[in-house]
Design a protein around this motif. Structure first.
Motif, PDB file in Angstrom:
ATOM      1  N   LYS A  92      -0.133   0.357 -13.435  1.00 49.59           N
ATOM      2  CA  LYS A  92      -0.190   1.812 -13.400  1.00 49.59           C
ATOM      3  C   LYS A  92      -1.114   2.350 -14.489  1.00 49.59           C
ATOM      4  O   LYS A  92      -1.152   1.843 -15.612  1.00 49.59           O
ATOM      5  N   TYR A  93      -1.828   3.398 -14.146  1.00 51.20           N
ATOM      6  CA  TYR A  93      -2.753   4.032 -15.085  1.00 51.20           C
ATOM      7  C   TYR A  93      -2.007   4.522 -16.318  1.00 51.20           C
ATOM      8  O   TYR A  93      -2.502   4.415 -17.446  1.00 51.20           O
ATOM      9  N   ALA A  94      -0.806   5.052 -16.120  1.00 55.57           N
ATOM     10  CA  ALA A  94      -0.034   5.619 -17.234  1.00 55.57           C
ATOM     11  C   ALA A  94       0.427   4.555 -18.222  1.00 55.57           C
ATOM     12  O   ALA A  94       0.846   4.901 -19.335  1.00 55.57           O
ATOM     13  N   SER A  95       0.362   3.281 -17.870  1.00 55.24           N
ATOM     14  CA  SER A  95       0.732   2.227 -18.807  1.00 55.24           C
ATOM     15  C   SER A  95      -0.318   2.036 -19.891  1.00 55.24           C
ATOM     16  O   SER A  95      -0.033   1.416 -20.925  1.00 55.24           O
ATOM     17  N   ALA A 112      -2.100   5.381 -24.337  1.00 55.48           N
ATOM     18  CA  ALA A 112      -0.697   5.754 -24.185  1.00 55.48           C
ATOM     19  C   ALA A 112      -0.011   5.815 -25.549  1.00 55.48           C
ATOM     20  O   ALA A 112      -0.545   5.342 -26.564  1.00 55.48           O
ATOM     21  N   THR A 113       1.169   6.367 -25.583  1.00 56.16           N
ATOM     22  CA  THR A 113       1.827   6.730 -26.844  1.00 56.16           C
ATOM     23  C   THR A 113       1.973   5.566 -27.804  1.00 56.16           C
ATOM     24  O   THR A 113       1.597   5.658 -28.980  1.00 56.16           O
ATOM     25  N   GLU A 160      -0.753  -6.427 -17.965  1.00 53.56           N
ATOM     26  CA  GLU A 160      -0.723  -5.227 -18.802  1.00 53.56           C
ATOM     27  C   GLU A 160      -1.009  -5.575 -20.256  1.00 53.56           C
ATOM     28  O   GLU A 160      -1.742  -4.854 -20.946  1.00 53.56           O
ATOM     29  N   PHE A 212      -3.103   4.751 -20.422  1.00 55.80           N
ATOM     30  CA  PHE A 212      -3.709   6.012 -20.852  1.00 55.80           C
ATOM     31  C   PHE A 212      -2.744   7.175 -20.662  1.00 55.80           C
ATOM     32  O   PHE A 212      -1.788   7.086 -19.885  1.00 55.80           O
ATOM     33  N   LYS A 213      -3.051   8.231 -21.366  1.00 54.13           N
ATOM     34  CA  LYS A 213      -2.339   9.477 -21.114  1.00 54.13           C
ATOM     35  C   LYS A 213      -2.756  10.023 -19.752  1.00 54.13           C
ATOM     36  O   LYS A 213      -3.885   9.794 -19.309  1.00 54.13           O
ATOM     37  N   PRO A 214      -1.874  10.715 -19.057  1.00 59.08           N
ATOM     38  CA  PRO A 214      -2.230  11.247 -17.733  1.00 59.08           C
ATOM     39  C   PRO A 214      -3.440  12.160 -17.811  1.00 59.08           C
ATOM     40  O   PRO A 214      -3.622  12.905 -18.776  1.00 59.08           O
ATOM     41  N   ARG A 236      -4.115  -3.981 -22.390  1.00 63.69           N
ATOM     42  CA  ARG A 236      -3.860  -3.211 -23.616  1.00 63.69           C
ATOM     43  C   ARG A 236      -4.570  -3.825 -24.814  1.00 63.69           C
ATOM     44  O   ARG A 236      -5.111  -3.102 -25.673  1.00 63.69           O
ATOM     45  N   ASP A 295      -4.142   4.747  -8.415  1.00 57.94           N
ATOM     46  CA  ASP A 295      -3.913   3.429  -9.007  1.00 57.94           C
ATOM     47  C   ASP A 295      -2.966   2.582  -8.171  1.00 57.94           C
ATOM     48  O   ASP A 295      -2.380   1.618  -8.675  1.00 57.94           O
TER      49      ASP A 295
END
Length: 626
Positions: free
Chosen positions: A288-291, A368-369, A561, A293-295, A565, A281
């Protein structure tokens, strides 16, 4: 009139009549003078139409037969020389030289590309021919050692286009260059980079042993993510993957749908081919991908050096997949709108593509969370309201902006909201009254308790009269309200009126940049202009570079972002609706919703995934425009 020289010459009054046999004096001097002048006087005047009988420049005339033979020899020599040059050019392109040389794609000057200095001479990544001891033509893809990873999407596309052409030249019978199906052919003349190194085809024996040691060390050390990393304790480092697939999130598209669908298909392909799966990414426009989705699951191995990660051919051990190389990676799984979609083979290909995407969805589509918590609470609301009264939820996805329907009637506009409402009503009636009889009390109660979940990129669609008029009969709600795309009117109303600033000149008015909203839907120019209006203007004028020289600033990434989202939350809520989903298949969001619903809802005639765009029948996948 021209007379032949064989006829009798007429008597001329300008010269003396010569006797047949001249008289000679016995005196030597007199004889010499008399002969010289007498010979000329007795000769006829030269004719302008006949060749002169006098020798030219003291040379004897060349026989005609000799001239013809000389011309024939010159022509034959010219033809032979041209044929020899043409043969040498074709041989230089189609087969490697017998000497220890390696030439770049379509290069005719073999001497300037000595194999011993290959990695220092190579300027751009490209397919190259290799000198093979078996005299069989071999090729691979060489990437400069100092090239940054990843390359630009257009560079990967150029590599694949050149490689496909070169592979067809070396093996004309093998026309398949992609994964298309499980039985697809492979490029028989291709050799992987590591194998070429091991066999000494990519580096000449003249290279120092120290250089070879460094190559071997880097092959063991490998790389992970976007940069190569040195491992201090090699006993603790995982081994290099036997096979891998790296998906690049970077895309020239401002939207997220195509990248998301390609990501899922790439994961399914990696799983079927037993490849370790990695995500890069580093140049993704959304951050960032982690922003979001979960890794993803972490492979038990690590990537090789960047020079061994290639975009094609598909058989390479370490494959790099980008949105620009989809046609070479997925091949026949990508259809064109004009292709026959009713044949048995087309149905098999579509099911294969859907299966790959579904595998990636199940493994990767976990928010993501923070957004996952909101999603859980939102879905729980329906359990206590709509579902508690035996009602259904039906998702409605309306894509507007710069994505127009494929249906010719609306190709320059958008499908009316009433069409979506009619399709949603048919889903309700099929569930509560499948026999189309008189409604029972329980069926009427269920219909009244049902909820339409509206998801759209156009904030003004939520106040459309079509949906307002439907409120007395069915409840219409936003799919999510965690993150909202605002229109200009909403932004202007939310901001306080600026206080007047006293100035020395009462005629002076301070300029305040106006707000820019999302009215009308998602447009690429607005997306690229978030936090950087100049970038949006460059895109609108067609001047935006493929990859910006400076990375986007923090404010730009924050705004992008939010957009991403909001898009993902709407898809998640609408796709989880119990009664089904209605959308237009021309948008990638609709195709993503189809993957979320499952193959049975997509394939069955009365399935719960309804496409209202009549320009295409059924689920589209990665269908390309004609």
């Amino acid at each position: 009139m021209i007379h032949s020289s064989r006829q009798a010459r007429p008597t001329s009054t300008l010269r003396r009549t010569a006797s047949a046999t001249p008289s000679f004096n016995t005196d030597a001097a007199t004889f010499s003078k008399q002969f010289a002048f007498q010979h000329l006087l007795d000769s006829p005047l030269p004719s302008p139409a006949l060749p002169s009988i006098l020798p030219r420049h003291g040379k004897k005339p060349t026989p005609r037969l000799f001239k013809k033979a000389f011309r024939v020899c010159v022509r034959l020599s010219t033809w032979l020389l041209g044929a020899t040059i043409l043969y040498c050019l074709i041989r230089a392109i189609r087969s490697p030289s017998e000497s220890s040389t390696s030439v770049t794609y379509l290069s005719l000057n073999v001497d300037q590309y000595n194999i011993g200095d290959r990695e220092s001479v190579l300027q751009d990544a490209a397919p190259i021919l290799l000198a093979d001891p078996s005299k069989e033509p071999k090729w691979t893809v060489a990437i400069p050692r100092d090239a940054s990873f990843p390359l630009k999407p257009s560079e990967y596309a150029n590599i694949c286009a050149q490689s496909e052409h070169l592979a067809k030249q070396l093996s004309p019978g093998h026309t398949h260059f992609h994964a298309g199906s499980r039985e697809s052919q492979v490029a028989t003349n291709f050799i992987d980079v590591q194998e070429a190194h091991d066999q000494g085809l990519l580096i000449s024996p003249s290279v120092t042993e120290a250089y070879l040691d460094r190559v071997r060390d880097e092959s063991r050390a490998g790389a992970r993510g976007e940069k190569e990393t040195k491992v201090q304790d090699k006993s603790l480092a995982p081994e290099v993957c036997e096979k891998s697939l790296t998906f690049l999130m970077e895309s020239a598209d401002a939207g997220m749908g195509k990248t998301l669908l390609g990501l899922w298909m790439a994961y399914g392909l990696a799983r079927d081919e037993d490849r370790a799966f990695f995500i890069d990414d580093s140049n993704w426009a959304y951050g960032k991908y982690a922003s979001f989705f979960k890794p993803p699951p972490v492979p038990p191995c690590r990537l090789p050096p960047a020079t061994q990660r290639l975009p094609c051919p598909h058989q390479t051990r370490h494959l790099v997949v980008s949105t620009s190389t989809f046609q070479w990676v997925f091949g026949d799984l990508i259809e064109h709108r004009s292709q026959d979609r009713e044949s048995h083979k087309a149905a098999i290909r579509k099911h294969r593509a859907f299966s790959l995407a579904r595998a990636g969805h199940d493994a990767l589509f976990h928010l993501a969370t923070s957004d996952a918590e909101y999603l859980s609470n939102r879905l729980a609301e329906f359990s206590s309201t709509t579902y508690a009264q035996d009602g259904l939820t039906i998702g409605l996805h309306l894509r507007r902006g710069d994505r127009h329907p494929w249906e010719p009637q609306y190709s320059d506009s958008y499908i009316p909201p009433a069409t979506y409402l009619a399709a949603a009503q048919s889903l309700l009636m099929h569930h509560f009254n499948p026999e189309n009889t008189t409604l029972t009390h329980s069926a009427a109660t269920g219909i009244a308790a049902s909820t339409f979940l509206l998801a759209s990129d156009d904030p003004e669609i939520y106040t459309s009269p079509d949906f307002s008029s439907a409120q007395p009969y069915v409840n219409v709600q936003r799919a999510q309200s965690q993150i909202l795309l605002a229109s200009k009117a909403t932004l202007d109303a939310a901001l306080p009126e600026p206080a007047p600033t006293p100035t020395a000149d009462p005629a002076f008015i301070k300029f305040v940049e106006p707000n820019t909203g999302w009215e009308g839907g998602f447009f690429a120019s607005i997306f690229w202009g978030l936090g950087n209006a100049a970038e949006g203007l460059r895109f609108a004028r067609g001047e935006r570079s493929e990859r910006a020289t400076t990375p986007p600033n923090e404010e730009t990434l924050r705004l992008r972002e939010y957009v991403g989202r909001a898009y993902l939350l709407e898809l998640k809520v609408a796709g989880a609706a119990s009664g089904g989903v209605v959308c237009g298949v021309s948008s990638f969001g609709c195709r993503v919703l189809g993957v979320m619903r499952g193959w049975s809802d997509v394939a069955e005639e009365n399935g719960k995934w309804k496409n209202v765009d009549r320009g295409y029948t059924g689920w589209a996948g990665l269908v390309e425009e004609d």
